[in-house]
Design a protein around this motif. Structure first.
Motif, mmCIF file in Angstrom:
data_model
loop_
_atom_site.group_PDB
_atom_site.id
_atom_site.type_symbol
_atom_site.label_atom_id
_atom_site.label_comp_id
_atom_site.label_asym_id
_atom_site.label_seq_id
_atom_site.Cartn_x
_atom_site.Cartn_y
_atom_site.Cartn_z
ATOM 1 N N LEU A 273 10.791 -24.199 -6.705
ATOM 2 C CA LEU A 273 10.513 -24.582 -7.700
ATOM 3 C C LEU A 273 10.977 -23.492 -8.736
ATOM 4 C CD1 LEU A 273 6.889 -25.567 -7.027
ATOM 5 C CD2 LEU A 273 9.099 -27.192 -7.364
ATOM 6 N N ARG A 274 11.294 -22.574 -8.563
ATOM 7 C CA ARG A 274 11.800 -21.299 -9.433
ATOM 8 C C ARG A 274 13.165 -21.580 -9.855
ATOM 9 N NH1 ARG A 274 10.291 -16.508 -5.717
ATOM 10 N NH2 ARG A 274 11.391 -17.883 -4.245
ATOM 11 N N ASP A 275 14.209 -21.991 -8.703
ATOM 12 C CA ASP A 275 15.520 -22.163 -9.165
ATOM 13 C C ASP A 275 15.827 -23.331 -8.508
ATOM 14 O OD1 ASP A 275 18.251 -22.203 -9.468
ATOM 15 O OD2 ASP A 275 18.557 -20.174 -9.056
ATOM 16 N N ARG A 276 16.401 -24.659 -9.355
ATOM 17 C CA ARG A 276 16.597 -25.849 -8.463
ATOM 18 C C ARG A 276 18.023 -25.512 -7.877
ATOM 19 N NH1 ARG A 276 20.234 -28.851 -11.319
ATOM 20 N NH2 ARG A 276 19.452 -30.822 -10.310
ATOM 21 N N LEU A 277 18.774 -24.835 -7.981
ATOM 22 C CA LEU A 277 20.023 -24.973 -7.592
ATOM 23 C C LEU A 277 19.916 -24.199 -6.172
ATOM 24 C CD1 LEU A 277 22.267 -23.815 -10.527
ATOM 25 C CD2 LEU A 277 21.625 -26.021 -9.512
ATOM 26 N N ILE A 278 18.753 -23.521 -5.590
ATOM 27 C CA ILE A 278 18.731 -22.882 -4.403
ATOM 28 C C ILE A 278 18.296 -24.051 -3.330
ATOM 29 C CG2 ILE A 278 17.430 -21.326 -2.893
ATOM 30 C CD1 ILE A 278 17.007 -19.697 -5.433
ATOM 31 N N VAL A 279 19.224 -24.046 -2.293
ATOM 32 C CA VAL A 279 18.888 -25.098 -1.287
ATOM 33 C C VAL A 279 18.341 -24.353 -0.026
ATOM 34 C CG1 VAL A 279 20.690 -26.568 -2.020
ATOM 35 C CG2 VAL A 279 21.427 -24.901 -0.342
ATOM 36 N N PRO A 280 17.651 -25.274 0.721
ATOM 37 C CA PRO A 280 17.052 -24.333 1.840
ATOM 38 C C PRO A 280 18.021 -24.098 3.133
ATOM 39 C CG PRO A 280 16.292 -26.796 1.900
ATOM 40 C CD PRO A 280 17.111 -26.477 0.444
ATOM 41 N N ALA A 281 17.792 -22.952 3.851
ATOM 42 C CA ALA A 281 18.685 -22.729 5.040
ATOM 43 C C ALA A 281 18.336 -23.598 6.081
ATOM 44 C CB ALA A 281 18.439 -21.221 4.981
ATOM 45 N N VAL A 282 19.094 -24.412 6.422
ATOM 46 C CA VAL A 282 18.741 -25.432 7.730
ATOM 47 C C VAL A 282 19.864 -24.976 8.684
ATOM 48 C CG1 VAL A 282 18.481 -27.818 8.386
ATOM 49 C CG2 VAL A 282 18.243 -27.164 6.156
ATOM 50 N N PRO A 283 19.121 -24.611 10.003
ATOM 51 C CA PRO A 283 19.969 -24.295 10.970
ATOM 52 C C PRO A 283 20.604 -25.381 11.441
ATOM 53 C CG PRO A 283 17.679 -23.407 11.388
ATOM 54 C CD PRO A 283 17.741 -24.300 10.205
ATOM 55 N N THR A 284 22.217 -25.409 11.492
ATOM 56 C CA THR A 284 22.988 -26.562 11.878
ATOM 57 C C THR A 284 24.011 -25.791 13.191
ATOM 58 O OG1 THR A 284 22.957 -27.199 9.817
ATOM 59 C CG2 THR A 284 25.000 -28.040 11.435
ATOM 60 N N PRO A 285 23.365 -26.152 14.491
ATOM 61 C CA PRO A 285 24.162 -25.506 15.415
ATOM 62 C C PRO A 285 25.723 -25.841 15.588
ATOM 63 C CG PRO A 285 22.491 -26.703 16.258
ATOM 64 C CD PRO A 285 22.165 -26.502 15.093
ATOM 65 N N ALA A 286 26.573 -25.237 16.100
ATOM 66 C CA ALA A 286 27.940 -25.580 16.430
ATOM 67 C C ALA A 286 27.892 -26.205 17.953
ATOM 68 C CB ALA A 286 28.748 -24.505 16.400
ATOM 69 N N GLY A 287 28.794 -26.918 18.415
ATOM 70 C CA GLY A 287 28.861 -27.382 19.682
ATOM 71 C C GLY A 287 28.239 -28.806 19.779
ATOM 72 N N PRO A 288 28.354 -29.619 20.831
ATOM 73 C CA PRO A 288 27.593 -31.058 20.980
ATOM 74 C C PRO A 288 26.159 -30.899 20.834
ATOM 75 C CG PRO A 288 29.269 -30.476 22.631
ATOM 76 C CD PRO A 288 28.941 -29.016 21.992
ATOM 77 N N VAL A 289 25.714 -31.843 20.127
ATOM 78 C CA VAL A 289 24.210 -31.897 19.995
ATOM 79 C C VAL A 289 23.886 -33.549 20.281
ATOM 80 C CG1 VAL A 289 23.863 -30.232 18.398
ATOM 81 C CG2 VAL A 289 24.244 -32.416 17.637
ATOM 82 N N GLU A 290 22.445 -33.684 20.788
ATOM 83 C CA GLU A 290 22.115 -34.874 20.899
ATOM 84 C C GLU A 290 21.011 -35.335 20.011
ATOM 85 O OE1 GLU A 290 21.022 -37.836 24.701
ATOM 86 O OE2 GLU A 290 19.518 -35.975 24.485
ATOM 87 N N VAL A 291 21.211 -36.517 19.216
ATOM 88 C CA VAL A 291 20.394 -36.881 18.080
ATOM 89 C C VAL A 291 19.350 -38.136 18.531
ATOM 90 C CG1 VAL A 291 20.134 -37.113 15.414
ATOM 91 C CG2 VAL A 291 22.095 -35.809 16.482
#
Length: 249
Positions: free
Chosen positions: A125-143
């Motif tokens: 809410l202080r800075d609209r240009l800041i995005v959250p850090a979302v872990p996005t692992p490399a390699g195969p994943v099952e969704v």
């Protein structure tokens, strides 16, 4: 015998009333028909959600084949394309402003990818240009999740970004061209329990698809009420009232 001015006035009122009654009644019936269509869609979505999982190999490749698969459960294996993660702004969950986090999943053994609506994150809410850090692992994943339309569009505000990590809306063909990676004309809405969801900090309290059946019932009531009002006014002022004896003082 020529019609008197009073006779012409009565004829015009009668014709106008008949047209108004016919139009409003037809609009009321049309709204009921739309409600029936939406009810059928709601039933279809609930039926699909209860069906066995859709095999990954059967995932639609065209828009025409995609719609009948909406709400079907599915598991996909692939690799995230983290550089293409998009944060769709002005999205709410439980009334709190934030982002829908969308990342393409490059399908294993396929030349294309699927947009995954991974979850929701609050905005700074202080800075609209800041995005959250979302872990996005490399390699195969099952969704795990269910098939859905691409993320819904909101009104495009003036100055809304059409590129970069923060965007108001997503245009799937444009994004595919931007990435140089074919995208299926659908998305996967990720659910909790998915191995790929572990530890990413995103919320997935996804609302049920809204088909607005009650809205059409409300509109139908309004049209039928207007139809009844015009009928009642005509009967009273043109048929009943003129026949009531007047008792002049």
């Amino acid at each position: 015998m020529p019609m008197t001015p009073a006779g012409w006035r009565q004829a015009v009122v009668a014709v106008a009333t008949v047209l108004g009654v016919v139009v409003t009644a037809r609009l009321g019936l049309w709204q009921l028909d739309r409600a029936a269509q939406k009810q059928a869609l709601q039933t279809a979505l609930e039926t699909r959600a209860a069906m066995p999982e859709l095999p990954a190999a059967s995932l639609a490749r065209s828009a025409g084949d995609a719609e009948p698969q909406f709400q079907r459960r599915i598991r996909l294996v692939g690799e995230w394309v983290p550089s293409a993660t998009v944060f769709l702004e002005n999205r709410q969950m439980h009334g709190q402003p934030g982002f829908f986090v969308v990342t393409p999943l490059k399908l294993a053994g396929q030349p294309d990818a699927v947009l995954v609506q991974r979850g929701w994150a609050p905005r700074d809410l202080r800075d609209r240009l800041i995005v959250p850090a979302v872990p996005t692992p490399a390699g195969p994943v099952e969704v795990w999740g269910h098939v859905a339309a691409p993320p819904g569009r909101l009104f495009d505000f003036a100055g809304a970004a059409a590129s970069g990590p923060i965007r108001q809306n997503l245009d799937v063909p444009a994004l595919a061209s931007e990435l140089g990676l074919p995208l299926r004309p659908l998305s996967l809405v990720q659910t909790d329990g998915s191995p790929a969801a572990a530890g990413d900090g995103l919320r997935r309290d996804w609302p049920a698809p809204a088909v607005d059946i009650q809205k059409h019932h409300g509109y139908a009531f309004q049209w039928f009420a207007l139809c009844a009002l015009m009928t009642g006014l005509y009967v009273w002022f043109q048929l009943v009232r003129p026949r009531i004896p007047r008792h002049d003082a």
